[in-house]
Design a protein around this motif. Structure first.
Motif, PDB file in Angstrom:
ATOM      1  N   ALA A   1      12.941  25.434   9.558  1.00 37.22           N
ATOM      2  CA  ALA A   1      13.045  25.954   8.204  1.00 37.22           C
ATOM      3  C   ALA A   1      12.130  25.143   7.299  1.00 37.22           C
ATOM      4  N   PRO A   2      11.728  25.681   6.156  1.00 40.33           N
ATOM      5  CA  PRO A   2      10.839  24.955   5.241  1.00 40.33           C
ATOM      6  C   PRO A   2      11.422  23.609   4.851  1.00 40.33           C
ATOM      7  N   GLY A   3      10.630  22.563   5.000  1.00 39.76           N
ATOM      8  CA  GLY A   3      11.059  21.237   4.604  1.00 39.76           C
ATOM      9  C   GLY A   3      11.998  20.553   5.565  1.00 39.76           C
ATOM     10  N   LYS A   4      12.249  21.177   6.713  1.00 34.24           N
ATOM     11  CA  LYS A   4      13.177  20.602   7.679  1.00 34.24           C
ATOM     12  C   LYS A   4      12.480  20.386   9.021  1.00 34.24           C
TER      13      LYS A   4
ATOM     14  N   ARG B   1      12.102  20.623  13.133  1.00 32.05           N
ATOM     15  CA  ARG B   1      12.368  21.640  14.147  1.00 32.05           C
ATOM     16  C   ARG B   1      13.666  21.268  14.885  1.00 32.05           C
ATOM     17  N   GLU B   2      14.494  22.271  15.116  1.00 27.93           N
ATOM     18  CA  GLU B   2      15.788  22.009  15.744  1.00 27.93           C
ATOM     19  C   GLU B   2      16.070  23.003  16.862  1.00 27.93           C
ATOM     20  N   LEU B   3      16.896  22.568  17.782  1.00 30.42           N
ATOM     21  CA  LEU B   3      17.314  23.419  18.885  1.00 30.42           C
ATOM     22  C   LEU B   3      18.127  24.592  18.370  1.00 30.42           C
ATOM     23  N   VAL B   4      17.885  25.764  18.939  1.00 28.20           N
ATOM     24  CA  VAL B   4      18.750  26.921  18.709  1.00 28.20           C
ATOM     25  C   VAL B   4      19.534  27.193  19.985  1.00 28.20           C
ATOM     26  N   ALA B   5      18.830  27.508  21.069  1.00 26.59           N
ATOM     27  CA  ALA B   5      19.491  27.795  22.336  1.00 26.59           C
ATOM     28  C   ALA B   5      18.492  27.701  23.468  1.00 26.59           C
ATOM     29  N   THR B   6      18.958  27.221  24.620  1.00 29.46           N
ATOM     30  CA  THR B   6      18.125  27.212  25.810  1.00 29.46           C
ATOM     31  C   THR B   6      18.919  27.719  27.002  1.00 29.46           C
ATOM     32  N   LEU B   7      18.198  28.190  27.992  1.00 28.19           N
ATOM     33  CA  LEU B   7      18.794  28.706  29.224  1.00 28.19           C
ATOM     34  C   LEU B   7      17.969  28.171  30.383  1.00 28.19           C
ATOM     35  N   THR B   8      18.623  27.404  31.268  1.00 21.92           N
ATOM     36  CA  THR B   8      17.889  26.828  32.379  1.00 21.92           C
ATOM     37  C   THR B   8      17.668  27.867  33.473  1.00 21.92           C
ATOM     38  N   ARG B   9      16.797  27.516  34.382  1.00 17.58           N
ATOM     39  CA  ARG B   9      16.538  28.410  35.505  1.00 17.58           C
ATOM     40  C   ARG B   9      17.804  28.616  36.325  1.00 17.58           C
ATOM     41  N   GLY B  10      18.671  27.619  36.302  1.00 18.33           N
ATOM     42  CA  GLY B  10      19.922  27.735  37.045  1.00 18.33           C
ATOM     43  C   GLY B  10      21.038  28.442  36.296  1.00 18.33           C
ATOM     44  N   GLY B  11      20.758  28.871  35.065  1.00 21.19           N
ATOM     45  CA  GLY B  11      21.739  29.656  34.332  1.00 21.19           C
ATOM     46  C   GLY B  11      22.604  28.883  33.363  1.00 21.19           C
ATOM     47  N   ILE B  12      22.280  27.635  33.100  1.00 21.09           N
ATOM     48  CA  ILE B  12      23.062  26.826  32.163  1.00 21.09           C
ATOM     49  C   ILE B  12      22.526  27.024  30.753  1.00 21.09           C
TER      50      ILE B  12
ATOM     51  N   THR C   1      17.450  31.403   8.182  1.00 22.72           N
ATOM     52  CA  THR C   1      16.053  31.678   7.849  1.00 22.72           C
ATOM     53  C   THR C   1      15.161  30.543   8.324  1.00 22.72           C
ATOM     54  N   ALA C   2      14.153  30.885   9.128  1.00 28.48           N
ATOM     55  CA  ALA C   2      13.265  29.874   9.717  1.00 28.48           C
ATOM     56  C   ALA C   2      12.188  30.579  10.532  1.00 28.48           C
ATOM     57  N   ILE C   3      11.247  29.799  10.969  1.00 31.59           N
ATOM     58  CA  ILE C   3      10.325  30.263  12.015  1.00 31.59           C
ATOM     59  C   ILE C   3      10.957  29.893  13.352  1.00 31.59           C
ATOM     60  N   TYR C   4      11.077  30.864  14.226  1.00 29.66           N
ATOM     61  CA  TYR C   4      11.685  30.650  15.531  1.00 29.66           C
ATOM     62  C   TYR C   4      10.586  30.548  16.586  1.00 29.66           C
ATOM     63  N   TYR C   5      10.654  29.474  17.350  1.00 30.55           N
ATOM     64  CA  TYR C   5       9.639  29.188  18.359  1.00 30.55           C
ATOM     65  C   TYR C   5      10.248  29.296  19.756  1.00 30.55           C
TER      66      TYR C   5
ATOM     67  N   GLN D   1       3.749  30.776  19.275  1.00 27.57           N
ATOM     68  CA  GLN D   1       3.206  30.690  17.922  1.00 27.57           C
ATOM     69  C   GLN D   1       4.302  30.773  16.863  1.00 27.57           C
ATOM     70  N   GLY D   2       5.446  31.288  17.235  1.00 32.37           N
ATOM     71  CA  GLY D   2       6.548  31.399  16.292  1.00 32.37           C
ATOM     72  C   GLY D   2       6.659  32.788  15.698  1.00 32.37           C
ATOM     73  N   THR D   3       7.881  33.147  15.341  1.00 29.86           N
ATOM     74  CA  THR D   3       8.134  34.416  14.673  1.00 29.86           C
ATOM     75  C   THR D   3       9.096  34.174  13.515  1.00 29.86           C
ATOM     76  N   GLN D   4       8.793  34.761  12.380  1.00 31.62           N
ATOM     77  CA  GLN D   4       9.576  34.513  11.168  1.00 31.62           C
ATOM     78  C   GLN D   4      10.860  35.341  11.171  1.00 31.62           C
ATOM     79  N   VAL D   5      11.960  34.682  10.885  1.00 33.15           N
ATOM     80  CA  VAL D   5      13.239  35.347  10.656  1.00 33.15           C
ATOM     81  C   VAL D   5      13.683  35.006   9.240  1.00 33.15           C
ATOM     82  N   THR D   6      13.918  36.029   8.438  1.00 36.85           N
ATOM     83  CA  THR D   6      14.349  35.841   7.061  1.00 36.85           C
ATOM     84  C   THR D   6      15.645  36.603   6.844  1.00 36.85           C
ATOM     85  N   VAL D   7      16.663  35.893   6.368  1.00 39.76           N
ATOM     86  CA  VAL D   7      17.963  36.497   6.123  1.00 39.76           C
ATOM     87  C   VAL D   7      18.233  36.434   4.623  1.00 39.76           C
TER      88      VAL D   7
END
Length: 115
Positions: free
Chosen positions: A40-43, A45-56, A90-94, A107-113
């Motif tokens: 988000a602007p001025g913040k 980069r933070e984790l949102v969600a990840t999924l491992t190859r093993g399904g975790i 609201t942030a750019i999601y990478y 490159q990122g995609t903008q999400v605005t709420v």
């Protein structure tokens, strides 16, 4: 070279939904996980969600119960279903792909709420 292509961002009202998609291509060796971070602007980069190859899965506390990460049959795709969106989402999601040797970013995609 590894390439990540994201799609699905946009503008939505609070309480609405969006779905992000990411597809990776190229010379990918020993993938550990794929997922999404946001900035988000001025913040930082933070984790949102990840999924491992093993399904975790791993989710940020702020999105648990609202966002769901999944994959198609191919290992190198990830989708992020985002429900009950809030203005603070609201942030750019990478999209990111992690191997044992490197991290790759889209490159990122903008999400605005809007409220």
């Amino acid at each position: 070279q590894v390439r990540l292509v994201e799609s699905g961002g946009g503008l939505v009202q609070a309480g609405g939904s969006l779905r992000l998609s990411c597809a990776a291509s190229g010379r990918i060796f020993s993938m550990k996980s794929m997922g999404w971070y946001r900035q988000a602007p001025g913040k930082q980069r933070e984790l949102v969600a990840t999924l491992t190859r093993g399904g975790i899965t791993n989710y940020a506390d702020s999105v648990k119960g609202r966002f769901t990460i999944s994959r198609d049959n191919a290992d190198y795709t990830r989708k992020l279903q985002m429900n009950n969106l809030k203005p603070e989402d609201t942030a750019i999601y990478y999209c990111t792909l992690t191997t044992f040797a490197n991290d790759y970013w889209g490159q990122g995609t903008q999400v605005t709420v809007s409220s």
